[in-house]
Write an enzyme that holds these catalytic residues in place. Structure first.
Site, PDB file in Angstrom:
ATOM      1  CG  ASP A 206      -1.846  -1.304   1.045  1.00  0.00           C
ATOM      2  OD1 ASP A 206      -2.173  -1.829   0.101  1.00  0.00           O
ATOM      3  OD2 ASP A 206      -1.945  -1.809   2.148  1.00  0.00           O
TER       4      ASP A 206
ATOM      5  CG  ASN B   3      -2.344 -11.313  -2.682  1.00  0.00           C
ATOM      6  OD1 ASN B   3      -2.322 -10.950  -3.804  1.00  0.00           O
ATOM      7  ND2 ASN B   3      -1.175 -12.147  -2.198  1.00  0.00           N
TER       8      ASN B   3
ATOM      9  CG  HIS C 249      -3.459  -1.144  -7.610  1.00  0.00           C
ATOM     10  ND1 HIS C 249      -2.423  -2.306  -6.837  1.00  0.00           N
ATOM     11  CD2 HIS C 249      -4.455  -1.316  -8.632  1.00  0.00           C
ATOM     12  CE1 HIS C 249      -2.910  -2.572  -8.469  1.00  0.00           C
ATOM     13  NE2 HIS C 249      -3.578  -2.353  -9.080  1.00  0.00           N
TER      14      HIS C 249
HETATM   15  P1  IMP Z   1      -2.197 -12.861   2.126  1.00  0.00           P
HETATM   16  O1  IMP Z   1      -1.245 -12.065   0.933  1.00  0.00           O
HETATM   17  O2  IMP Z   1      -3.681 -12.922   1.643  1.00  0.00           O
HETATM   18  O3  IMP Z   1      -2.335 -14.612   2.371  1.00  0.00           O
HETATM   19  O4  IMP Z   1      -1.686 -11.995   3.428  1.00  0.00           O
HETATM   20  C1  IMP Z   1      -0.724 -12.404   3.894  1.00  0.00           C
HETATM   21  C2  IMP Z   1      -0.434 -10.874   4.460  1.00  0.00           C
HETATM   22  O5  IMP Z   1      -0.449 -10.153   4.090  1.00  0.00           O
HETATM   23  C3  IMP Z   1      -0.974 -10.055   5.312  1.00  0.00           C
HETATM   24  O6  IMP Z   1      -0.906  -9.892   6.160  1.00  0.00           O
HETATM   25  C4  IMP Z   1      -1.852  -9.602   4.315  1.00  0.00           C
HETATM   26  O7  IMP Z   1      -2.870  -8.644   4.695  1.00  0.00           O
HETATM   27  C5  IMP Z   1      -1.090  -8.998   3.142  1.00  0.00           C
HETATM   28  N1  IMP Z   1      -0.986  -8.455   2.131  1.00  0.00           N
HETATM   29  C6  IMP Z   1      -1.129  -9.055   1.477  1.00  0.00           C
HETATM   30  N2  IMP Z   1      -1.666  -8.856   0.113  1.00  0.00           N
HETATM   31  C7  IMP Z   1      -1.323  -7.505   1.039  1.00  0.00           C
HETATM   32  C8  IMP Z   1      -1.309  -5.922   0.072  1.00  0.00           C
HETATM   33  O8  IMP Z   1      -1.350  -5.789  -1.278  1.00  0.00           O
HETATM   34  N3  IMP Z   1      -1.636  -5.207   0.554  1.00  0.00           N
HETATM   35  C9  IMP Z   1      -1.177  -5.053   2.170  1.00  0.00           C
HETATM   36  N4  IMP Z   1      -0.587  -6.357   2.231  1.00  0.00           N
HETATM   37  C10 IMP Z   1      -1.034  -7.034   1.940  1.00  0.00           C
END
Ligand code: IMP
Length: 657
Positions: A38, A69, A72
């Site tokens: 982010d 995941n 934006h």
């Molecule tokens: P996952 O990628 O959904 O498995 O999440 C794993 C960790 O990465 C978690 O703490 C999420 O909040 C973080 N995360 C995954 N994608 C993003 C993103 O695009 N921005 C911020 N945090 C992310």
């Protein structure tokens, strides 16, 4: 003689066109995150797409890792788009490529494609090697998160489970799915996913009515997508002279191996090299290199310890609230994918250094510089090291167990308003100083800063601008060299810098005009008597406010050139010392009793004074925190000597010249 027999009947002359040729993108850049995601990478990438187009290139905007995941917000022509799969340059690039390492939900991507103007929808291409990620993975995400004791706080998009199926070799690629003639064949592939718990199939049946209907929905969604063999497709673009803008989702702090404490991470690599590997590309495809993007502060969602989170550096709950409010006033700081409120904290140079290193780049872009300028209190902190909570050991390299560390900060005066500023010549000193400190602590060359939410709100530094940051960074280096000199004096047993008087932060800070101050004193009675009264005062030599560079020592043992002239009763203080402005607001180095900021001469009496900032024990001395006071230069007598000689010790610093 060895002869070569060539059989002209075998082979095809078209091989000649490939012989010895390894095509690369003529122009290419990768944009990666330096904190925890982010950071506003998209806008910087978007900018590259525009720039390449102006240079006459057709542009492929690509992602190679991660999946739904990521999230934006893209603002284009007054319309706000929320993307998870499409990269942020999707609306203006010629081709959008979703690469082999991605985990893609066929239904969700279709929803995003439908957001694009109709004539642009066909430009979205999916690599056949990408992994199909469906509600099966989303339910598995929830299933494993509930079972885990260390809650990762995933986005629930199913990316982790899809990667785990891939590692188990029970995943379904788009190539596999495309080969299926009907949904029943696809269902057979789903049935081969031996790692799916039964409860997940129950959830699927509940959501879709039946497993069959689920497979049919996925099958139909996949038929609508443009699925191609990735490498030949990319090679074709390379040969046609396309430029590549690669957006790497998430950020270094979430890297599947090198990220936060090994476990509080996403499931893919988040470095440019990792993304290239996933995409089947090489470093030679990035002629313009790799740029790490951060915000001027840090934010984080999900589990895992956040070392620089507001509150971990001694900020009170009230301060934390005010700091957060002063950011959220301008940037909502809520996750696009989950809507969760992001945790907020200070710029983490330890993490960013590691990000730059892992990406093999020095290029840094810093968004939200306008926001840090308006931060509550006008003081920003930069974390340049971590201190172990138990042992006190300072570390500069990104450590594994993040929760064992406290942040070590330097405070930098900010307090500027640069909202919408686009010309580097209109940036106030505070901006340059903040950037110089970041550059000093990270080793980065700062390329770009964001100054607002609109796509035009940024400053791209010219060579002059970059040189200016380098010059300031050099000054900071000189200051630190002076401090190192202090430390070496200590090594010789002359001074004890760690006497507890200044807390643990043995580092300098700045005043609003760019003056650096550093002071030591020792009243350590365990030292030999002659060493007890050695004091050093440093200020920056180029200070425009005129504080001198002065060192005072106990002279009976004075062998150092630097200390000459400060013999008892014969203080040779440069004229500049008199130019201190009474009442000026100094940022100071925190001490339990006071912070010395220099030496000055009283123009009326001709006496020299040590000038210091009252700090920390205001209650005891009736002085306000931050008051500038002065004492005769020989204030550093032993406590008893002081009492005898100066019964009324604290003299207000009122008149100098
Ligand atoms: P996952 O990628 O959904 O498995 O999440 C794993 C960790 O990465 C978690 O703490 C999420 O909040 C973080 N995360 C995954 N994608 C993003 C993103 O695009 N921005 C911020 N945090 C992310």
């Amino acid at each position: 003689m060895c002869g070569l027999k060539i059989d002209f009947t075998v082979g095809d002359t078209s091989i000649l066109h490939f012989q010895g040729e390894i095509p690369n993108f003529e122009k290419g850049v990768a944009v990666v995150g330096g904190h925890f995601g982010d950071e506003g990478k998209g806008r910087y990438a978007d900018d590259f797409v525009e720039e390449y187009k102006i240079e006459g290139y057709k542009v492929v905007n690509a992602r190679f890792q991660g999946g739904g995941n990521a999230g934006h917000t893209v603002n284009r022509d007054g319309v706000e788009y929320h993307f998870h799969y499409l990269p942020s340059g999707a609306l203006i690039s010629d081709v959008v490529f979703l690469g082999a390492g991605m985990l893609i939900n066929p239904m969700d991507i279709q929803t995003e494609i439908n957001m694009l103007p109709e004539d642009q929808q066909k430009k979205v291409i999916v690599d056949e090697r990408a992994t199909v990620c469906t509600d099966v993975d989303k339910f598995m995400d929830g299933y494993y998160e509930a079972k885990r004791s260390n809650k990762v706080g995933t986005t629930g998009s199913g990316v982790g489970p899809a990667v785990s199926s891939r590692a188990l070799r029970v995943h379904i690629t788009f190539a596999d799915a495309k080969k299926c003639e009907n949904y029943q064949e696809l269902l057979e592939l789903f049935d081969k996913m031996v790692n799916v718990p039964n409860s997940v199939w129950v959830d699927i049946a509940k959501k879709y009515g039946s497993k069959d209907y689920f497979a049919m929905t996925v099958f139909e969604a996949i038929q609508k997508l443009n699925v191609v063999p990735g490498t030949p497709f990319l090679n074709k673009l390379k040969k046609e002279g396309y430029a590549l803008v690669c957006e790497v989702s998430q950020a270094f702090g979430l890297d599947c191996i090198h990220g936060n404490s090994g476990h509080y991470v996403t499931s893919t690599h988040t470095t440019a090299i990792g993304a290239l590997a996933d995409g089947g590309l090489g470093i030679n495809d990035l002629s313009d290199g790799i740029c790490v993007v951060t915000k001027a502060y840090a934010s984080k969602v999900g589990g895992g310890y956040f070392v620089t989170e507001f509150g971990h550096g001694g900020e009170t709950p009230d301060d934390v609230q005010k700091l957060e409010d002063s950011i959220r006033k301008y940037v909502p700081e809520c996750g696009v994918t989950t809507g969760r409120k992001r945790l907020l904290g200070w710029f983490d140079a330890v993490c960013v250094r590691a990000a730059l290193q892992a990406n093999g780049t020095k290029k840094l872009a810093i968004n939200c510089m306008d926001v840090i300028g308006l931060i509550h209190g006008g003081i920003a902190k930069i974390c340049y090291a971590y201190r172990h909570k138990k042992t006190g050991k300072i570390v500069y390299d990104w450590p594994y167990f993040q929760d064992e560390y406290d942040p070590v900060y330097i405070e930098v005066e900010v307090d500027f308003n640069i909202f919408h500023v686009t010309d580097e010549n209109n940036l106030p000193d505070g901006v340059w100083r903040y950037l110089a400190y970041i550059s000093f602590f990270t080793g980065a060359e700062i390329d770009y800063i964001g100054t607002g939410g609109a796509s035009t709100d940024y400053v791209k530094f010219s060579e002059n601008g970059k040189a200016h940051i380098r010059q300031l960074t050099q000054k900071i280096k000189e200051l630190y060299a002076a401090i190192e000199e202090t430390a070496s004096l200590n090594d010789e047993g002359n001074v004890d810098p760690d006497d507890g008087s200044y807390g643990d932060d043995e580092k300098p800070t700045t005043d609003p005009n760019g003056l650096y101050c550093f002071a030591l004193h020792s009243e350590d009675n365990t030292l030999p008597e002659k060493q007890q009264r050695r004091y050093l005062v440093y200020a920056h030599p180029d200070s425009t406010t005129g504080l001198l560079v002065a060192k005072q020592g106990h002279l009976e043992q004075n062998t150092s050139e630097d200390l000459k002239g400060f013999s008892d009763g014969n203080y040779e203080v440069p004229d500049k010392a008199r130019e201190i402005t009474p009442g000026s607001k100094w940022r100071h180095f925190k001490g339990s009793t006071s912070t010395i900021i220099g030496v000055a001469r009283d123009a009326i009496t001709g006496d020299y004074y040590v000038v210091y900032v009252c700090y920390g024990n205001a209650g005891k001395t009736n002085h306000e925190d931050g008051d500038i006071l002065a004492r005769p230069l020989d204030m550093f007598l032993s406590p008893n000597e002081k009492k005898d000689k100066y019964p009324d010790q604290d003299m207000r610093f009122e008149k100098i010249d």
